[in-house]
Design an enzyme around this catalytic site. Structure first.
Site, PDB file in Angstrom:
ATOM      1  N   TYR A 105       0.843  -1.198   0.000  1.00 27.58           N
ATOM      2  CA  TYR A 105       0.000   0.000   0.000  1.00 27.58           C
ATOM      3  C   TYR A 105       0.880   1.252   0.000  1.00 27.58           C
ATOM      4  O   TYR A 105       0.708   2.154  -0.823  1.00 27.58           O
ATOM      5  CB  TYR A 105      -0.897  -0.020   1.235  1.00 27.58           C
ATOM      6  CG  TYR A 105      -1.899   1.116   1.305  1.00 27.58           C
ATOM      7  CD1 TYR A 105      -2.936   1.214   0.380  1.00 27.58           C
ATOM      8  CD2 TYR A 105      -1.830   2.070   2.315  1.00 27.58           C
ATOM      9  CE1 TYR A 105      -3.868   2.249   0.461  1.00 27.58           C
ATOM     10  CE2 TYR A 105      -2.758   3.101   2.403  1.00 27.58           C
ATOM     11  CZ  TYR A 105      -3.787   3.182   1.476  1.00 27.58           C
ATOM     12  OH  TYR A 105      -4.705   4.198   1.564  1.00 27.58           O
ATOM     13  N   ARG A 114     -10.552  -2.017  10.110  1.00 23.13           N
ATOM     14  CA  ARG A 114      -9.857  -0.899  10.752  1.00 23.13           C
ATOM     15  C   ARG A 114     -10.343  -0.743  12.185  1.00 23.13           C
ATOM     16  O   ARG A 114     -11.380  -1.249  12.574  1.00 23.13           O
ATOM     17  CB  ARG A 114     -10.028   0.371   9.934  1.00 23.13           C
ATOM     18  CG  ARG A 114      -8.989   0.405   8.829  1.00 23.13           C
ATOM     19  CD  ARG A 114      -9.112   1.616   7.954  1.00 23.13           C
ATOM     20  NE  ARG A 114     -10.222   1.489   7.040  1.00 23.13           N
ATOM     21  CZ  ARG A 114     -10.346   2.204   5.933  1.00 23.13           C
ATOM     22  NH1 ARG A 114      -9.434   3.087   5.614  1.00 23.13           N
ATOM     23  NH2 ARG A 114     -11.393   2.038   5.149  1.00 23.13           N
ATOM     24  N   TYR A 141       3.386  13.563 -14.325  1.00 18.11           N
ATOM     25  CA  TYR A 141       2.384  14.036 -15.299  1.00 18.11           C
ATOM     26  C   TYR A 141       2.238  15.547 -15.227  1.00 18.11           C
ATOM     27  O   TYR A 141       1.984  16.214 -16.223  1.00 18.11           O
ATOM     28  CB  TYR A 141       1.037  13.337 -15.087  1.00 18.11           C
ATOM     29  CG  TYR A 141       0.886  12.133 -15.986  1.00 18.11           C
ATOM     30  CD1 TYR A 141       1.643  10.992 -15.770  1.00 18.11           C
ATOM     31  CD2 TYR A 141       0.014  12.149 -17.074  1.00 18.11           C
ATOM     32  CE1 TYR A 141       1.538   9.893 -16.602  1.00 18.11           C
ATOM     33  CE2 TYR A 141      -0.100  11.049 -17.914  1.00 18.11           C
ATOM     34  CZ  TYR A 141       0.669   9.927 -17.670  1.00 18.11           C
ATOM     35  OH  TYR A 141       0.564   8.851 -18.510  1.00 18.11           O
TER      36      TYR A 141
HETATM   37  N1  UDP Z   1      -5.905  -1.962  15.730  1.00 21.47           N
HETATM   38  C1  UDP Z   1      -6.251  -2.631  16.892  1.00 21.47           C
HETATM   39  N2  UDP Z   1      -7.296  -3.506  16.839  1.00 21.47           N
HETATM   40  C2  UDP Z   1      -8.000  -3.756  15.714  1.00 21.47           C
HETATM   41  C3  UDP Z   1      -7.653  -3.062  14.543  1.00 21.47           C
HETATM   42  C4  UDP Z   1      -6.594  -2.183  14.580  1.00 21.47           C
HETATM   43  O1  UDP Z   1      -5.649  -2.439  17.956  1.00 21.47           O
HETATM   44  O2  UDP Z   1      -8.937  -4.584  15.771  1.00 21.47           O
HETATM   45  C5  UDP Z   1      -4.781  -1.014  15.792  1.00 21.47           C
HETATM   46  C6  UDP Z   1      -3.701  -1.204  14.730  1.00 21.47           C
HETATM   47  O3  UDP Z   1      -2.711  -2.103  15.168  1.00 21.47           O
HETATM   48  C7  UDP Z   1      -3.178   0.210  14.562  1.00 21.47           C
HETATM   49  C8  UDP Z   1      -4.384   1.087  14.857  1.00 21.47           C
HETATM   50  O4  UDP Z   1      -5.305   0.280  15.556  1.00 21.47           O
HETATM   51  O5  UDP Z   1      -2.175   0.464  15.520  1.00 21.47           O
HETATM   52  C9  UDP Z   1      -5.060   1.619  13.599  1.00 21.47           C
HETATM   53  O6  UDP Z   1      -5.276   0.540  12.734  1.00 21.47           O
HETATM   54  P1  UDP Z   1      -6.146   0.637  11.424  1.00 21.47           P
HETATM   55  O7  UDP Z   1      -6.208  -0.729  10.836  1.00 21.47           O
HETATM   56  O8  UDP Z   1      -7.420   1.311  11.727  1.00 21.47           O
HETATM   57  O9  UDP Z   1      -5.360   1.609  10.440  1.00 21.47           O
HETATM   58  P2  UDP Z   1      -3.839   2.073  10.262  1.00 21.47           P
HETATM   59  O10 UDP Z   1      -3.764   3.370  10.955  1.00 21.47           O
HETATM   60  O11 UDP Z   1      -2.908   1.079  10.898  1.00 21.47           O
HETATM   61  O12 UDP Z   1      -3.684   2.150   8.807  1.00 21.47           O
END
Ligand code: UDP
Length: 321
Positions: free
Chosen positions: A144, A185, A158
């Site tokens: 990503y 998330r 571009y």
């Molecule tokens: N996270 C968590 N439990 C979950 C999902 C995510 O503790 O069930 C944590 C993850 O490890 C990160 C933060 O929450 O530190 C945000 O994660 P997310 O997947 O929302 O997005 P990111 O900011 O990592 O892209």
């Protein structure tokens, strides 16, 4: 204006479609429905709104004039892009190439949806746009992060080589209605778990930080950037920073749930801190977030409760190490 939005059926894309329609613009919406759903756009179907199922990594043919292209197609949740690594790399590279080629052909303004992930696990805190980042190219999140970094480089190429009128928004953690229950998330996971009475899965000790922006604020910032003449990247996010553990407690409080907290391993390369420096957005766009976390969470909880009442609250997606 007539604008094309890629990834239009996703969480942010669909809110952006709402915004452009509300301002009276025509929208051509394209999405391959890998992570989005046409249900997010059903209420917009009609005059001034066309919805096309298409994968933007394939040649995009759009009859008629276009004034703007907003490239929002991409898996954006870590659980999605870890499951769809090749598609994620393709949409950031080939998809951005197709969307920029179309912008060049139509002489349309182009806005790239970039991300705070270009900063990786940041060594500068908070993150200003001038920070070049700390990304592991070969780690699981690299699919990503590097796709978006490549997309930014291609957008600038571009601009320089073909004179395309470009904008780049770096989007920080955003939440709100239309996130999928299984999005994976943190905000949707915690709310869905709390409503289902399941343990809230905190990765690591919950001491990592994120700064959460409510979707209406995010869309307002993106809209202002698109309409502005600011060509360099602009962070759009909420600078109020929270511990993930704090977020879990807040979700429990606001839902009234008695779910427990369950700690799971921290995913590889999970950024330890994240907070946007929004000086540029404040000064150049006169923008800053309006919705506090408590208020935004309450609206998001209401949305997920609505799904639960209609028996549409699926399971959260949890990373297992
Ligand atoms: N996270 C968590 N439990 C979950 C999902 C995510 O503790 O069930 C944590 C993850 O490890 C990160 C933060 O929450 O530190 C945000 O994660 P997310 O997947 O929302 O997005 P990111 O900011 O990592 O892209």
């Amino acid at each position: 204006m007539r604008v094309l939005i890629t990834g239009a059926a996703g969480f942010l894309g669909s809110h952006l479609c709402d915004r452009f329609r509300r301002e009276g613009h025509s929208v051509v919406a394209i999405d391959n429905y890998i992570t989005g759903t046409p249900e997010n756009l059903a209420h917009l179907l009609g005059d001034g709104f066309e919805l096309v199922q298409h994968d933007v990594t394939e040649y995009v043919h759009v009859p008629g004039a276009l004034d703007g292209i907003l490239h929002f197609a991409s898996p954006a949740s870590p659980t999605d892009y870890l499951e769809l690594p090749i598609q994620t790399l393709k949409v950031g590279s080939l998809g951005t190439h197709k969307a920029l080629g179309l912008a060049k052909a139509k002489q349309a303004r182009f806005l790239l949806a970039s991300t705070s992930e270009v900063y990786g696990d940041p060594l500068v805190h908070p993150q200003p746009e001038s920070y070049w980042g700390n990304v592991n190219p070969i780690g699981p999140r690299g699919v990503y992060d590097e796709a978006k970094r490549f997309a930014e480089a291609l957008t600038m190429a571009y601009r320089r080589a073909h004179g395309v009128d470009t904008r780049i928004v770096r989007i920080f953690n955003t939440y709100g209605p239309r996130m999928r229950p299984g999005d994976g998330r943190v905000v949707s996971n915690f709310i869905v778990q709390a409503l289902r009475g399941e343990p809230l899965t905190v990765y690591g000790d919950g001491g990592q930080t994120r700064s959460f922006c409510y979707v209406s604020d995010e869309v307002e910032g993106i809209y202002r950037l698109f309409m502005s003449d600011i060509t360099g990247p602009v962070n759009i996010g909420n600078p109020n920073e929270f511990l993930v553990g704090e977020l879990a407690d807040l979700v429990l409080e606001l839902t009234g749930s008695s779910s427990e907290i369950r700690h799971l391993p921290l995913p590889e390369d999970d950024p330890k801190v994240r907070q946007p420096d929004i000086t540029r957005a404040r000064e150049l766009l006169d923008w800053e977030p309006q919705v506090p976390l408590r208020e935004g969470l309450a609206l998001t909880i209401e949305y997920f409760r609505g799904l639960q009442e209609r028996k549409l609250l699926g399971s959260p997606t949890v990373l297992t190490g």
